[in-house]
Design an enzyme around this catalytic site. Structure first.
Site, PDB file in Angstrom:
ATOM      1  N   GLY A  56      50.999  32.500  32.755  1.00 21.25           N
ATOM      2  CA  GLY A  56      51.196  32.309  34.179  1.00 21.25           C
ATOM      3  C   GLY A  56      50.765  33.519  34.975  1.00 21.25           C
ATOM      4  O   GLY A  56      49.839  34.229  34.582  1.00 21.25           O
ATOM      5  N   SER A  57      51.480  33.785  36.049  1.00 30.10           N
ATOM      6  CA  SER A  57      51.046  34.847  36.955  1.00 30.10           C
ATOM      7  C   SER A  57      51.464  36.216  36.451  1.00 30.10           C
ATOM      8  O   SER A  57      52.365  36.354  35.632  1.00 30.10           O
ATOM      9  CB  SER A  57      51.649  34.622  38.342  1.00 30.10           C
ATOM     10  OG  SER A  57      53.029  34.957  38.319  1.00 30.10           O
TER      11      SER A  57
ATOM     12  N   CYS B 122      42.060  30.550  32.749  1.00 30.11           N
ATOM     13  CA  CYS B 122      42.331  31.995  32.647  1.00 30.11           C
ATOM     14  C   CYS B 122      41.063  32.730  32.265  1.00 30.11           C
ATOM     15  O   CYS B 122      40.968  33.946  32.435  1.00 30.11           O
ATOM     16  CB  CYS B 122      43.429  32.275  31.635  1.00 30.11           C
ATOM     17  SG  CYS B 122      43.854  30.907  30.574  1.00 30.11           S
TER      18      CYS B 122
ATOM     19  N   GLU C 123      50.630  35.882  28.934  1.00 31.65           N
ATOM     20  CA  GLU C 123      49.228  35.913  29.315  1.00 31.65           C
ATOM     21  C   GLU C 123      49.198  35.760  30.817  1.00 31.65           C
ATOM     22  O   GLU C 123      49.756  34.813  31.359  1.00 31.65           O
ATOM     23  CB  GLU C 123      48.503  34.759  28.627  1.00 31.65           C
ATOM     24  CG  GLU C 123      47.016  34.795  28.863  1.00 31.65           C
ATOM     25  CD  GLU C 123      46.404  33.454  28.572  1.00 31.65           C
ATOM     26  OE1 GLU C 123      46.722  32.849  27.536  1.00 31.65           O
ATOM     27  OE2 GLU C 123      45.606  33.007  29.415  1.00 31.65           O
TER      28      GLU C 123
END
Lengths: 536, 536
Positions: free
Chosen positions: B251-252, B312, B275
């Site tokens: 995620g962020s 990503c 991640e």
């Protein structure tokens, strides 16, 4: 590389640190190691690194990194072997100085030189064997549908410059030339060590051996530096330096946790391998007690008082079912502890902490003191201690699990084997857990094994945890608070893995690929090809 | 185990989470996933887990742990295969619901089911192959002097219950049945997933598949739970639960860092594999540009706009030397971006964040907007963007490295190849780094390789990073801020290692040893014996 083999390093102790290969006398506050027997300050004095010294050491390490990690693994193996060689050559000087600075017996220190050189040579062998590269190759499948598969290869690469903090209790094997330094150098990481203030002269001698080996084998300037300073200043700056990519530490829980949290708060967080505290539970099973209570007592007190109890694997907790056989054990162990003449601990500070830690336990109303040894008349005296508590009381008070760093152990008397299991379930993470068994205990021991395995990095049967073999299968680590990272070991050849990370290479021309991944396997190393392990 | 194979799981979407195998309707606040095209709330509504639900899920996971980790690896392989089977059987329902909840194209989602089932089957194969045990045996040397060597054996054991946070952009492959869940289950860790609020129905369907597979293969109750809730409440409680031993997250950066720091502050710190963010630099070398500028532009924009740029591994940064060939590339890329019809992003929130992130870059005076695509008329519209900046300006402003999660890319125009290297040196950690070359570029590319290798988990030549192969050699990870732990990968068979830790067994009778370490190697796995690798 045809670098001529240099002269053996000098065994001078000049009061210097080393920023790269340059001897530097710090300009900060002065500091001297002390003879722990007399409290007398030892010459020469050392001076703290300035902030600029720390920065220069880190910058040199960063500058050295690409050249160092590009060396052939056999070259790094040769570097490690030359360190071992120079340390062995300097044995007399190292032992003499370490004995002065730590009070540890000469024979023990001679053994520690052997252990340290053996460890360096083990990493040299490991480097040549090559499994550590973690090489994997998934060949291209150009005809795969619906999409062709690219060629993907993977290896492990070193993290970058590593900061190592020397430990007080192993002035060689866990300090300047110790396991963290050896495994980081093996991995291809330059190392900046902060010397432990209790053995500065030993640290300087060891640094000279490492730097001489670096010169012998043509290693880049900056591959190794030695800093002198304190934890809150020099140590904190070192861990905060953006060039440092990992930290190895052996010491107290407070200092280890502070390091771990400082590393997590960095703009770029990094891993910290801190080995901190462990009481190393020993379970005496009923059959073992029935058959050899006095022998166990003898061995136990031998392990407990070894090196003034200053081993991270010291048996600080004994768990057994109450009854006549345990009474036999207890009587014999108490007699031996009571007859112990005591020992000089590593530093006055460690002796003081030990007294406080032991006092906090023995001052509790539920704790019965079974025996105290003599307190010798030295500046850093440590006194053996055996105390006892019931299983119920132990499970009720987490404070009873705190490490007493010294020759102290707490006997937990349990009602029955079910309570032994409850006590084990209540335990924090440990470096080791031991079970003493007879044949008749095996079924019960089998049930304990999964409980111990969850709480420790090493499980032993019928031995004593204070011996730590340096081999391929050793694990010296364990769940928190034994260490900050249970996924790793600080002893044994797999310690090299803690300073590596994986990188994948996709469709890179063979001539540009790192050697471990080239088609013709120039290093001749084991690799996984399409998932199948192949032996070099 | 002769458990009969159960019926296929129902493809009902009932608005439930699962505490162990029990369907539970939360009693906390209500929440509904939304169709990102229309903003319309999708039925059924879900309700947040209560604190008691979270605790029960964690307790069940802990209760299941010993039984689950004791299963034969082939049993766990069968479990993973059955999950894959049930997911494949439910493809239509999964794709239909995921399409509603994410707006991702049906074909992409069909592919994602295949990728997810393939990943589960890869871990099943890996479990059977057995290298993952990390088995090492140093046999006893009873005659060694001065001290006999004990028998020491080592294997890897699972960490314990794992918390997994589903990702928005891969409702299957990085969510409930995704890589973290598959690798944790493979390792022997029970899993508690917090569903991503953007695809609750997909999450429920996937959970049904996992629970049906657990029932089929006799896995213990609690091996898997699915929670619904928010990050600050449910998620934080989950990560703080003392039974949870590791965290997987995609995620962020803000959320990942918060998780990492919360985990480090626990009384018992645990690893977090988060991640987070990556701009995935792409270097276009002069020879490549000279030979195929327009083709590169075509491929680049295809990769950039794939899945609305919500990968990503999206190519968010292009680095090249200015000149006529780069102008050709830029003109072609700008034309394609300008002609892009835009896309529906995963959620209105992601679309809003993307607008803000892109606005923060394009609002800077040194940034030139080269092209914007169309903004479609949906509730979560995302617009392609290509902007440019000079190498000098890029190196001067760290803010230009922030990920814009969407189809936006920044072209960095460099004076010369030396500045290309400077730009690369200025980069933060990345999941991927790509170089496009012609034969004439290889010498220069060779010099770039070590720079890229230090900053990325995967280096590609002449490809696009948005394709992530699920194989043995894949690394999907990288230095911070790409992830919180560069020592690991979230994709590929070696992901199983992130949920393992080593344990050594000393002098343990063969009958009590774990099977991977018994003398006759009952699992037939590769082991290192006295340092020498042997193939099972």
């Amino acid at each position: 590389m045809n670098t001529p083999i240099a002269q053996a390093p000098t065994t001078e102790i000049a009061g210097t640190m080393f920023i790269g290969s340059e001897p530097v006398t710090g300009t900060g506050p002065g500091i001297q190691s002390r003879d722990p027997r007399t409290g007398e300050a030892l010459t020469p004095a050392y001076h703290f690194a300035t902030p600029d010294d720390v920065t220069r050491a880190c910058r040199l390490a960063e500058d050295a990194f690409d050249a160092f990690r590009s060396t052939h693994p056999w070259q790094r193996a040769r570097f490690l072997e030359r360190i071992a060689h120079h340390l062995a050559e300097a044995t007399d000087a190292l032992v003499e100085r370490a004995h002065l600075e730590t009070g540890l017996p000469v024979a023990r220190l001679q053994g520690e030189v052997g252990r340290t050189t053996g460890q360096l040579r083990l990493f040299a062998t490991t480097l040549c064997e090559g499994s550590w590269h973690g090489a994997r190759i998934d060949p291209a499948q150009p005809d795969r549908t619906p999409m062709p598969r690219p060629d993907i290869r993977r290896r492990l690469v070193p993290l970058g410059p590593v900061a190592v903090f020397g430990a007080s209790n192993f002035p060689l094997a866990f300090s300047v030339p110790g396991g963290d330094t050896a495994s980081a150098l093996a991995a291809g990481c330059p190392v900046v060590v902060k010397a432990h203030e209790a053995h500065l002269g030993t640290s300087e001698l060891a640094a000279r051996a490492i730097l001489a080996a670096a010169a012998d084998t043509g290693m880049p300037e900056g591959v190794f530096s030695l800093l002198v300073g304190d934890g809150p200043g020099t140590g904190a700056q070192l861990v905060g330096d953006p060039r440092i990519q990992a930290v190895g530490f052996t010491g107290s829980r407070t200092a280890g946790l502070a390091l771990m949290r400082a590393a997590a708060e960095r703009p770029l967080p990094i891993p910290v391998y801190a080995e901190m505290s462990s009481v190393n539970p020993v379970v005496l099973m009923p059959g073992a007690l029935a058959g050899r209570a006095e022998q166990l007592a003898d061995e136990f007190v031998g392990s407990l008082t070894l090196g003034a109890g200053q081993f991270c694997t010291n048996p600080g907790l004994v768990i057994a079912v109450e009854g006549g056989d345990l009474d036999t054990f207890t009587t014999a162990a108490a007699a031996r502890v009571g007859a112990d003449s005591g020992a000089t601990m590593l530093t006055p500070g460690i002796a003081r902490s030990y007294r406080e830690e032991a006092g906090a336990v023995t001052g509790r109303p539920e704790v019965e003191v079974l025996a105290r040894g003599d307190l010798p008349a030295t500046a850093s005296a440590g006194q053996a201690l055996l105390a006892a508590v019931t299983g119920d009381d132990f499970c009720a008070a987490a404070e009873l699990q705190r490490e007493m760093f010294g020759a102290a152990s707490l006997l937990v008397r349990c009602r029955d084997l079910a309570q032994v299991a409850d006590v084990v379930r209540s335990l924090e993470g440990q470096l080791t857990a031991t079970v003493h068994t007879a044949e008749s205990d095996l079924a019960d021991a089998r049930a304990l094994l999964p409980l111990l395995e969850r709480r420790a990095g090493r499980v032993l049967f019928n031995g004593w945890s204070t011996g730590v073999e340096v081999g391929h299968a050793m694990v010296h680590g364990g769940p928190y608070p034994a260490t900050t990272d249970a996924r790793s070991t600080s002893v044994g050849s797999s310690a090299v893995e803690r300073f590596l990370r994986p990188v994948a290479y996709q469709n890179i021309p063979d001539s540009l690929l790192p050697q471990p991944l080239q088609d013709d396997n120039p290093y001749g190393i084991p690799r996984r090809v399409d998932g199948t392990l192949t032996l070099g």
